[in-house]
Design an enzyme around this catalytic site. Sequence first.
Site, PDB file in Angstrom:
ATOM      1  CG  HIS A  84     -60.288   1.894   8.308  1.00 28.04           C
ATOM      2  ND1 HIS A  84     -59.658   1.046   8.785  1.00 28.04           N
ATOM      3  CD2 HIS A  84     -60.318   1.487   6.992  1.00 28.04           C
ATOM      4  CE1 HIS A  84     -59.654  -0.192   8.238  1.00 28.04           C
ATOM      5  NE2 HIS A  84     -60.508   0.230   7.472  1.00 28.04           N
ATOM      6  CG  HIS A  86     -59.453  -0.093   1.913  1.00 25.95           C
ATOM      7  ND1 HIS A  86     -58.656  -1.140   2.004  1.00 25.95           N
ATOM      8  CD2 HIS A  86     -60.764  -0.028   3.212  1.00 25.95           C
ATOM      9  CE1 HIS A  86     -58.646  -1.596   2.814  1.00 25.95           C
ATOM     10  NE2 HIS A  86     -60.271  -0.819   4.116  1.00 25.95           N
ATOM     11  CE  LYS A  89     -60.863  -3.085  -1.410  1.00 29.67           C
ATOM     12  NZ  LYS A  89     -59.128  -3.575  -0.068  1.00 29.67           N
ATOM     13  CG  HIS A 234     -58.688  -4.374   8.483  1.00 29.11           C
ATOM     14  ND1 HIS A 234     -57.666  -3.147   7.836  1.00 29.11           N
ATOM     15  CD2 HIS A 234     -60.143  -3.965   7.277  1.00 29.11           C
ATOM     16  CE1 HIS A 234     -57.961  -2.786   7.293  1.00 29.11           C
ATOM     17  NE2 HIS A 234     -59.846  -2.978   6.552  1.00 29.11           N
ATOM     18  CD  GLU A 237     -64.514  -5.509   8.025  1.00 27.09           C
ATOM     19  OE1 GLU A 237     -65.695  -4.761   6.760  1.00 27.09           O
ATOM     20  OE2 GLU A 237     -63.126  -6.269   7.658  1.00 27.09           O
ATOM     21  CG  ASP A 334     -64.145   0.773   5.510  1.00 28.60           C
ATOM     22  OD1 ASP A 334     -62.679   0.311   5.140  1.00 28.60           O
ATOM     23  OD2 ASP A 334     -64.881  -0.144   5.625  1.00 28.60           O
ATOM     24  CG  ASN A 335     -64.110  -0.847   1.704  1.00 30.49           C
ATOM     25  OD1 ASN A 335     -63.639  -1.038   2.922  1.00 30.49           O
ATOM     26  ND2 ASN A 335     -63.209  -1.493   0.824  1.00 30.49           N
TER      27      ASN A 335
END
Length: 447
Positions: A84, A86, A89, A234, A237, A334-335
């Site tokens: 997972h 991103h 971004k 998702h 969260e 993740d991010n």
Amino acid sequence: MISIPQTGPWRLADATVPIGMVSVAIAEKLGLKPTQDGCYRVSLDIDAKGLVEAVWPAEAAPETQLAVVRAGNAHVWTRMADLHTHIDKSQTWHRAPNRDGTFNGAKEAAKADRTAPWSHEDANARMEFALKCALAHGTRSIRTHLDSQKGRTQPTWEAFSDLRERWADRIALQPCASLGAAKLMDEYGDEVAALTAQYNGVLGPVLYHGPEAAAQVRRAFDLAERHDLPIDFHTDENLDPTSNGLSLIAEEAIHRNWQGNIVCGHCCSLSLKPADEAERIADRVAEAGIGVVALPMTNIYLLGRDAASTPVYRGLAPIHLLRAAGVPVAFGSDNCRDAFHPYGDHDLVEVFRETARIGHADMSWGPWADAVAAVPDRLIGLQDGNSLKPGAAADLVIFRGRSFSEVFSRLGAPRMIVVKGRALSEEEATPPAFSELDGITGLAPAE
């Protein structure tokens, strides 16, 4: 660091490998005994094609004519899998910062950054930067969510497709169409599902808690069935104990006798439910065949934030409960350096360390190592497993540390990345300088 041959077969002797990164069948066949640290001591024979030819107990490896490289009991891991991320971004923090550190603040900052359409050059540069980081840290497979709201699919998907082709021999890449589940309810749902199928991707609804959630889950399954897609939600969260996305998804999958691949990311609110209810949901998730990916680095940053108080509850799925129920559990990045999380470097060693320490899985490091290797690789489904065994690719990360304590105490220490039996060049094994993106990220080039 050690030096390994660049041609021909060779043996890596005296390696310390986490239990979760060795094939269970091989461990049983060889009678491997775990160390106090949750690892096996092994030697590996690697053939000229870069495949593992044999695994031996370190103390019982036969004599060999192969070139022998001694690890000196240093940790040797399989290259890892990030379920997972991103990367679309990634590296946008400086131009789109989250001013209050909250989830809503992140959504607004990301939305503002998308106001002016990203160019192919911008998307490509930032995503490639993320892949350089991931490669240097030892990642071999990535599923990345790509923002796919109406009018926002290009040029990101095209840039991703170009990168997937260029990086195929280094990192296997899988796209996931990410957008609010409500946006799938009209004809655009079929449009984005068709686009996802065109790119051999995954449908990625972002499910928010509310009265419409059940209908949105049914619609997502309908689209996935119609277009033959895996699903990656998702869900939950938040820190609301009434949030029920994971339960809705599990019940829908069981009702349909769903045989496809399903992953649910985040699942934070499950940790706040009464114990008996959480156990019941975990059992249903296991029955439904759903994998869960915990993403605490982002969620601990965002959730429960109040400038006037110290957070009491933290954003982590109940990983022990889920694993005990038989749910495949993975840890993901993740991010990284965007409005949702201003830190991170696509380093799954850091992710493993932080998730296990936060979730108190640090008493069994070795068995939990599969959460950044075999489990996510299987759920991504692009490569043949990710455990040490004969016939597997010799995709390795070789550390200087000889124990988890040594490895995790100096994350900045050099590590050697081996791809199909050969060490990466020093340039490829070094994370890129942030200055490579000056001008794109919002920082001016250095004078």
